[in-house]
Design an enzyme around this catalytic site. Sequence first.
Site, short mmCIF file in Angstrom:
data_model
loop_
_atom_site.label_atom_id
_atom_site.label_comp_id
_atom_site.label_asym_id
_atom_site.label_seq_id
_atom_site.Cartn_x
_atom_site.Cartn_y
_atom_site.Cartn_z
N ASP A 54 -25.73 -27.88 9.58
CA ASP A 54 -25.26 -26.62 10.15
C ASP A 54 -23.89 -26.32 9.56
OD1 ASP A 54 -27.51 -26.27 11.75
OD2 ASP A 54 -26.62 -27.27 13.47
N ASP A 93 -31.75 -21.49 11.24
CA ASP A 93 -31.59 -21.21 12.67
C ASP A 93 -31.55 -19.70 12.92
OD1 ASP A 93 -31.40 -23.95 13.11
OD2 ASP A 93 -29.20 -23.93 13.20
#
Length: 178
Positions: A122, A136
Amino acid sequence: MTKTIKNYLFLFIVSGVLTALDQWSKYAIRTNLSLGEIWSPWDWMTPYARFVHWQNTGVAFGMFQGNGNIFAVLSAAVSVIIIYYYPRVIGDSKLLRLVTSILLAGSLGNFFDRVTVGYVTDFISIGNFPVFNIADSCISVGVVILLIYVWFEERKDKKKQQADAVLEPVDDKEDRED
């Protein structure tokens, strides 16, 4: 070229481009930032938006950490289900084709991370919101658009049923009994 092949071609091109963008961006973060390191092009922007190298072994918002293998299997299953049911579910809706392609990209993007590096990378950090990535975003945006689409379709069907009920002929027997 048959309609099914064209539809699958659309699915694979859109999801392929988005998955490639996701994987490239994660690779760039892993190779240019140390774990936990933050980068922002302008200092004034850092409190609002920045890139940070983060590892996620759970799912969205950092929930269920340490269960990456389970989520890898789930991602693979979701991807297979999307590919299998794609021609049966989408019909002629271009929006539904696009949303399904976006969802596939999100599922594949995080699946590839889990299988190749053991965690999801991330890197997008906005305000106090949990750190996320392009895959995501694909999943989140895809689900929101899908929910809105289903809501509008249900409203349209309900209005059509109401209009059909108004236009139904009245049975003569009922009229005579009154």
